[in-house]
Design an enzyme around this catalytic site. Structure first.
Site, PDB file in Angstrom:
ATOM      1  N   LYS A  43       0.833  -1.300  -0.216  1.00 12.80           N
ATOM      2  CA  LYS A  43       0.012  -0.323  -0.102  1.00 12.80           C
ATOM      3  C   LYS A  43       1.004   1.297  -0.046  1.00 12.80           C
ATOM      4  O   LYS A  43       1.388   1.618   0.962  1.00 12.80           O
ATOM      5  CB  LYS A  43      -1.115  -0.035   1.290  1.00 12.80           C
ATOM      6  CG  LYS A  43      -2.234   0.768   1.159  1.00 12.80           C
ATOM      7  CD  LYS A  43      -2.213   2.251   1.097  1.00 12.80           C
ATOM      8  CE  LYS A  43      -1.915   3.017   2.277  1.00 12.80           C
ATOM      9  NZ  LYS A  43      -1.836   4.484   2.328  1.00 12.80           N
ATOM     10  N   GLY A  78       4.546   3.666  11.036  1.00 13.75           N
ATOM     11  CA  GLY A  78       3.759   4.766  11.061  1.00 13.75           C
ATOM     12  C   GLY A  78       3.344   5.294  12.472  1.00 13.75           C
ATOM     13  O   GLY A  78       3.861   5.030  13.359  1.00 13.75           O
ATOM     14  N   SER A  79       2.084   5.833  12.331  1.00 11.53           N
ATOM     15  CA  SER A  79       1.599   6.510  13.712  1.00 11.53           C
ATOM     16  C   SER A  79       0.936   5.370  14.435  1.00 11.53           C
ATOM     17  O   SER A  79       0.425   4.234  14.141  1.00 11.53           O
ATOM     18  CB  SER A  79       0.732   7.538  13.540  1.00 11.53           C
ATOM     19  OG  SER A  79      -0.602   7.011  12.879  1.00 11.53           O
ATOM     20  N   GLY A  89      -2.689   4.974  13.283  1.00  7.96           N
ATOM     21  CA  GLY A  89      -2.702   4.075  12.353  1.00  7.96           C
ATOM     22  C   GLY A  89      -2.487   2.754  12.441  1.00  7.96           C
ATOM     23  O   GLY A  89      -3.123   1.798  12.299  1.00  7.96           O
ATOM     24  N   GLY A  90      -1.364   2.477  13.191  1.00  6.01           N
ATOM     25  CA  GLY A  90      -0.823   1.086  13.646  1.00  6.01           C
ATOM     26  C   GLY A  90      -1.998   0.362  14.460  1.00  6.01           C
ATOM     27  O   GLY A  90      -2.196  -0.863  14.202  1.00  6.01           O
ATOM     28  N   GLU A 124       5.385  -0.880  13.453  1.00  5.95           N
ATOM     29  CA  GLU A 124       6.234  -0.171  14.013  1.00  5.95           C
ATOM     30  C   GLU A 124       5.581   1.173  14.191  1.00  5.95           C
ATOM     31  O   GLU A 124       5.278   1.899  13.291  1.00  5.95           O
ATOM     32  CB  GLU A 124       7.621  -0.114  13.379  1.00  5.95           C
ATOM     33  CG  GLU A 124       8.534   0.409  14.265  1.00  5.95           C
ATOM     34  CD  GLU A 124       9.153   1.807  13.924  1.00  5.95           C
ATOM     35  OE1 GLU A 124       8.957   2.606  14.293  1.00  5.95           O
ATOM     36  OE2 GLU A 124      10.055   1.387  12.592  1.00  5.95           O
ATOM     37  N   CYS A 181      12.161   7.728  13.693  1.00  9.74           N
ATOM     38  CA  CYS A 181      11.575   7.117  14.870  1.00  9.74           C
ATOM     39  C   CYS A 181      12.179   6.867  16.013  1.00  9.74           C
ATOM     40  O   CYS A 181      11.837   6.860  17.178  1.00  9.74           O
ATOM     41  CB  CYS A 181      10.848   5.775  14.211  1.00  9.74           C
ATOM     42  SG  CYS A 181      11.890   4.700  13.053  1.00  9.74           S
ATOM     43  N   GLU A 193       4.396  11.531  21.559  1.00 11.48           N
ATOM     44  CA  GLU A 193       5.537  11.913  20.608  1.00 11.48           C
ATOM     45  C   GLU A 193       5.278  13.087  19.831  1.00 11.48           C
ATOM     46  O   GLU A 193       4.175  13.232  19.460  1.00 11.48           O
ATOM     47  CB  GLU A 193       5.586  10.590  19.675  1.00 11.48           C
ATOM     48  CG  GLU A 193       6.563  10.724  18.694  1.00 11.48           C
ATOM     49  CD  GLU A 193       6.936   9.807  17.665  1.00 11.48           C
ATOM     50  OE1 GLU A 193       6.136   8.714  17.873  1.00 11.48           O
ATOM     51  OE2 GLU A 193       7.881   9.640  16.767  1.00 11.48           O
TER      52      GLU A 193
END
Lengths: 527, 527
Positions: free
Chosen positions: A183, A240-241, A244-245, A264, A301, A392
């Site tokens: 994606k 990603g965030s 989202g994760g 992650e 990250c 974060e």
């Protein structure tokens, strides 16, 4: 040449009606290409092809898969300046970084090719039969790691090459024997298409089954959601965030057949500064950390977003120097206006938390999409009572916590969420004396660093790029290094299977000459 | 002596008001002991103690943990006849099985002790620094597996010893360095308490921290749910039903911090009979399978619940012989009236499915809690359209599917859910010719068996007792064999850490003399 189309297997396709563009943050203008969002029909086709390709690709010998990965690397290299140029236009990152990240991407592909060529990674294990064992005969059992099935990879925003289309997740999944559906990240869809074209070219050259790789464009969340829900998809890789994760992780667990999601996500990468370091060389430490905080405009990250200090001699000098160093930095260009906007919102949200005060904030006027580095400070007791301060802020930002003493620091560490890294600055004696504090930190991280900075993630067998939730969704795996392959494999055992029909790794004669565990002992001997 | 109390760490405790008893299915009477359901307060205390114990226990050297596991085994042995007697009274299983299962339990504990003594299992990996590497120095990185935190283990109904209080999950978690809280299975709470007393005695003798083990009684689901939701619990091991396992898995994913749940759940263990076997020796095959189907009254997770055949010569003889053999078996005692009731419901539910017909059903009168073995048959096309026929019937039951040909058989396999095992009966030539069918089967199972029976799970490194959902919640792990330890560990990486403060496994001098991966090569050499 960028077509804006999806790769459904080896074929360019643009059946959807929705289009979007990428953005050049440096020039603050749209890029010239138009991308076609994958339609439901295209998505279905890509997944069907991946499932069919899996039947063949899961059987491809390691050496051929290695050749495929090497050819991907070569074809990415052959993209030459067009790739570097597109990368820069879609990320605002400088040429040096583009070239460096490309090198890392090629290195990862070749590292997995080496792993496949060596062949030991399948963890072949053989326990031979004992037909006359009492009370029951012992059967012959042989175990090997086998690919889990088609994998969906979500490209990351901050690594358009190394953690996107042909990045670590894709390379490790293809190495494992799993077809991959990417994606594509909407911020660098052009970079993604170019890399996808290299993978497709390599697949054709190496005679890999059509459908072993697809690249789907998408600027919204539906394509990703549908991929994760699709019954033929067997695992997911995401960078990603946290939002989202965790959403994808939740979705995967609502499936009739839940599947593993390795996401992650977020990390503030706590840095623990013990008293000696503040006393002995506060200016040097401040300079080192100003560099790490602003490296890549803080878009890593492993960016150090939290610095834990205690009230000792040198703290004031450290803070003053850190502020000074930050003010001397240039404002940094961010990847995208949306990311810049989120940075501004995030740092403001932190600044209005009660008890915080500004150590330094870049003051000069900046061009659009440039982030102003910022350092805040807060007392330990305030940090302990306000979990908003744990959030974060993705960008060149760090929060320095002044703990009243090391006991308070230990209590703060005990309250922290899971992190990718934890750093200790001090001397060996302090490390020894503060063992319980270090032990607390260890429980919360995937990687412990002594007298260094968390930025910089070495690609090697001993790297752990992972950590307890929410750093990742499964702390038992790493996203960087050869062991990343383990996310996409499962063991399968053959009982009393005819030798001729076993996978080569398990045959008596050991034709691949790999290291195997035979009746408990590692050996390359045949049986 | 059975007190009916919980072990909260080393202390017997009965603060709850709810009580229950266990049941002797053979005599069809309640057993004499009264068990006290763990109260919320006791649960909280057990988890708090486990979290505190973890800080110490996670640091205990491998050899001391090994001694602890060996002492547990010795103390279980010392329970002597009281344990065997209680086991039989609470399960209805015969003495030979009780003694055999105790042997397996001791064997597992000692196997993990051996693993700890050898020490290689931590997968120590060292990549040494290259300070003058360009463009940036390479840091020193060292990786090791580290325990994940307190683990909750749910005892199973069908293995009161080997998969309960001190069974494979507990042994592997304690070996990993994780404190364990057992949610005792209510059907054999007395057996559980006796084994728990052995663990507690061993913990005291070996000086393990109080709280390294707790045993909570519970006849209902609340205690288990609260344990899985508790923020200090970091992983869960479960053996039981699909409904129970998926409920806990779901619960774990609704936590603020999701945690890994390894649930070993249901499996109908498909057996694929290829034509040659039916032609050549149908009677022998029928006899072998009648034994496997009725072994332990069919109460094994690897019981062959589904037999796929094709319309070839010998099929009628096979079915007739299988029916005859089943009718010649004795009715088997089941573990508990509830399990017997579910068996009766389950086999009736199958019998009323359209298109099924009875091959054989035990006809004689039986004492209470005895199961009547039963074989049904159904056409392949009917099986393909009715997923109710895929359901597991826990007990001496099997469904024989008559496929019109091997193509239909392949389509059926493609529609099956994940399974622990898949068995092929045939000759080598047939295996070769039917490679696509075998490949389909492989994708659905953790273990492939050739010309054998699925019952009998060897404890050895090459065993996989696991499989795709719903056989388990994570096909990447096994519940049996030394690799079961991997469920409870995560890698952690040390960067530029002082040698003296590294875990022994990672020190330059390799004081434990273990096999390590140093700069990519396996070696026992020091650095």
């Amino acid at each position: 040449m960028i077509s804006g189309k999806n790769y459904i297997g080896n074929t360019l396709s643009a059946k959807g009606k929705v289009t979007y563009t990428t953005f050049n943050p440096k020039l603050n203008i749209k890029n010239p290409w138009t991308f076609y969002e994958a339609s439901e029909e295209e998505l279905e086709e890509a997944v069907q092809m991946a499932a069919e390709a899996f039947e063949l690709y899961s059987m491809v010998p390691g050496k051929q898969k290695a050749q495929f990965l090497r050819t991907i690397a070569d074809k990415i290299e052959s993209l030459g300046n067009e790739l570097i140029d597109t990368y820069m236009k879609e990320s605002g990152l400088p040429e040096g970084r583009a070239i460096g990240e490309r090198g890392r991407t090629l290195g990862q592909l070749r590292m997995f090719a080496n792993l496949l060529e060596e062949g030991d990674w399948v963890e072949a294990s053989i326990d031979t039969a004992i037909p006359d064992r009492k009370p029951v005969p012992k059967p012959d059992l042989r175990k090997i790691l086998t690919p889990i099935g088609p994998v969906v990879v979500f490209g990351s925003s901050n690594f358009p090459l190394a953690y996107s289309t042909a990045g670590g997740d894709t390379a490790s999944a293809l190495a494992a024997g799993c077809p991959v559906i990417v994606k594509s990240h909407p911020m660098h869809a052009g970079t993604g298409e170019l890399v996808a074209s290299a993978i497709v070219t390599a697949a054709k050259i190496c005679g890999m089954p059509d459908g072993v790789f697809s690249n789907l464009n998408s600027s919204d969340i539906q394509v990703g959601q549908q991929l994760v829900k699709h019954p033929f998809v067997k695992a997911v890789g995401f960078t990603g965030s946290i939002a989202g994760g965790t959403a994808l992780h939740k979705l995967s667990n609502e499936r009739k057949e839940p599947i593993p999601v390795f996401a992650e996500m977020g990390s503030i990468n706590p840095v623990v500064i013990l008293p000696s370091a503040l006393r002995e060389n506060p200016q040097h430490l401040a300079s080192t950390y100003a560099d790490s905080i602003t490296l890549g405009t803080g878009q890593f990250c492993t960016n150090p977003g939290l610095i834990l200090t205690s009230e000792t001699d040198g703290l004031d000098i450290f803070l003053e120097s850190l502020g000074q160093e930050i003010l001397n930095k240039e404002a940094g260009l961010m990847l995208h206006p949306d990311i810049h906007r989120k940075y501004e919102e995030g740092q403001k949200e932190m600044s209005v938390q009660e008890g915080t005060s500004v150590v330094a904030e870049y003051q000069k006027k900046t061009a659009p999409n440039y982030a102003k580095p910022k350092i805040l400070t807060v007392a330990g007791r305030t940090f302990l009572t306000n979990t908003n301060l744990h959030n974060e802020v993705f960008g060149p930002f760090s929060l320095v916590v002044k703990c009243s003493d090391l006991e308070e620091m230990k209590n703060i560490i005990a309250e922290l969420e899971g992190q990718l890294t934890g750093t200790i600055i001090g001397n060996e004696e302090e490390l020894k004396v503060n063992a319980p504090l270090i032990a607390q930190l260890k429980e919360r991280v995937g990687r412990l660093i002594f007298n260094g900075v968390p930025t910089g993630v070495e690609v090697c067998p001993s790297m752990v790029h992972g950590g307890p939730f929410p750093a990742t969704t499964d702390s038992r795996f790493t996203a960087v290094g050869p062991d990343a392959i383990r996310r996409w494999v499962r063991p399968v055992s053959y009982q009393d299977w005819p030798d001729a029909l076993l996978p080569d790794s398990l045959k008596n004669s050991n034709p691949l000459k790999i290291l195997r565990r035979v009746n408990g002992k590692l050996t390359i001997e045949s049986i």
